[in-house]
Design a protein around this motif. Structure first.
Motif, short mmCIF file in Angstrom:
data_model
loop_
_atom_site.label_atom_id
_atom_site.label_comp_id
_atom_site.label_asym_id
_atom_site.label_seq_id
_atom_site.Cartn_x
_atom_site.Cartn_y
_atom_site.Cartn_z
N HIS A 79 0.83 -1.20 0.00
CA HIS A 79 0.00 0.00 0.00
C HIS A 79 0.87 1.26 0.00
N ALA A 80 1.92 1.27 0.81
CA ALA A 80 2.80 2.44 0.90
C ALA A 80 3.48 2.72 -0.44
N ALA A 81 3.73 1.67 -1.22
CA ALA A 81 4.36 1.83 -2.52
C ALA A 81 3.34 1.99 -3.64
N HIS A 82 2.06 2.08 -3.28
CA HIS A 82 0.96 2.18 -4.25
C HIS A 82 0.98 1.01 -5.24
N GLU A 83 1.31 -0.20 -4.71
CA GLU A 83 1.39 -1.40 -5.54
C GLU A 83 0.49 -2.52 -5.02
N GLU A 84 -0.54 -2.14 -4.25
CA GLU A 84 -1.41 -3.17 -3.67
C GLU A 84 -2.19 -3.95 -4.72
N HIS A 85 -2.25 -3.45 -5.94
CA HIS A 85 -2.93 -4.17 -7.02
C HIS A 85 -2.08 -5.31 -7.58
N ILE A 86 -0.77 -5.31 -7.28
CA ILE A 86 0.10 -6.39 -7.77
C ILE A 86 0.90 -7.07 -6.67
N LYS A 87 0.92 -6.51 -5.46
CA LYS A 87 1.72 -7.05 -4.36
C LYS A 87 0.94 -7.01 -3.05
N GLY A 88 1.45 -7.73 -2.05
CA GLY A 88 0.92 -7.62 -0.69
C GLY A 88 0.19 -8.84 -0.18
N THR A 89 -0.27 -9.71 -1.07
CA THR A 89 -0.95 -10.93 -0.64
C THR A 89 -0.46 -12.11 -1.48
N LEU A 90 -0.60 -13.30 -0.92
CA LEU A 90 -0.28 -14.52 -1.68
C LEU A 90 -1.55 -14.97 -2.36
N ALA A 91 -1.70 -14.58 -3.59
CA ALA A 91 -2.90 -14.92 -4.36
C ALA A 91 -2.52 -15.04 -5.83
N ARG A 92 -3.27 -15.82 -6.55
CA ARG A 92 -3.03 -16.01 -7.98
C ARG A 92 -3.04 -14.65 -8.69
N GLY A 93 -2.03 -14.44 -9.52
CA GLY A 93 -1.93 -13.20 -10.27
C GLY A 93 -1.14 -12.09 -9.58
N MET A 94 -0.79 -12.30 -8.31
CA MET A 94 -0.02 -11.30 -7.58
C MET A 94 1.46 -11.68 -7.60
N LEU A 95 2.34 -10.67 -7.57
CA LEU A 95 3.77 -10.93 -7.48
C LEU A 95 4.11 -11.37 -6.06
N ALA A 96 5.11 -12.22 -5.93
CA ALA A 96 5.48 -12.69 -4.60
C ALA A 96 6.95 -13.06 -4.56
N ASP A 97 7.61 -12.76 -3.47
CA ASP A 97 8.96 -13.24 -3.16
C ASP A 97 8.85 -13.94 -1.81
#
Length: 68
Positions: A10-28
């Motif tokens: 959210h702080a990076a304004h990237e909650e649409h692609i990061k932040g949760t483990l879900a299909r279609g989201m980026l993850a490390d």
């Protein structure tokens, strides 16, 4: 833990692609043989890595991940 996941995205304004483990989201993340926060400190060096995912792509997997 939310501060390190959803909050950081959210702080990076990237909650649409990061932040949760879900299909279609980026993850490390890494899958370890035991709970890193629950083992005795002297056992941390003996943990093994079952899998790593970087940028949403599997970089290493010895059978620890099940993709459905």
């Amino acid at each position: 833990m939310t501060a390190y996941t959803v909050g950081s995205a959210h702080a990076a304004h990237e909650e649409h692609i990061k932040g949760t483990l879900a299909r279609g989201m980026l993850a490390d993340f890494a899958v370890l043989s035991d709970d890193l926060l629950g083992v005795a400190p002297e056992r941390i060096g003996r943990l093994t890595v079952g899998a790593t995912v970087v940028g949403g792509r599997i970089a290493h997997d010895v059978g620890a991940l099940t993709v459905s």
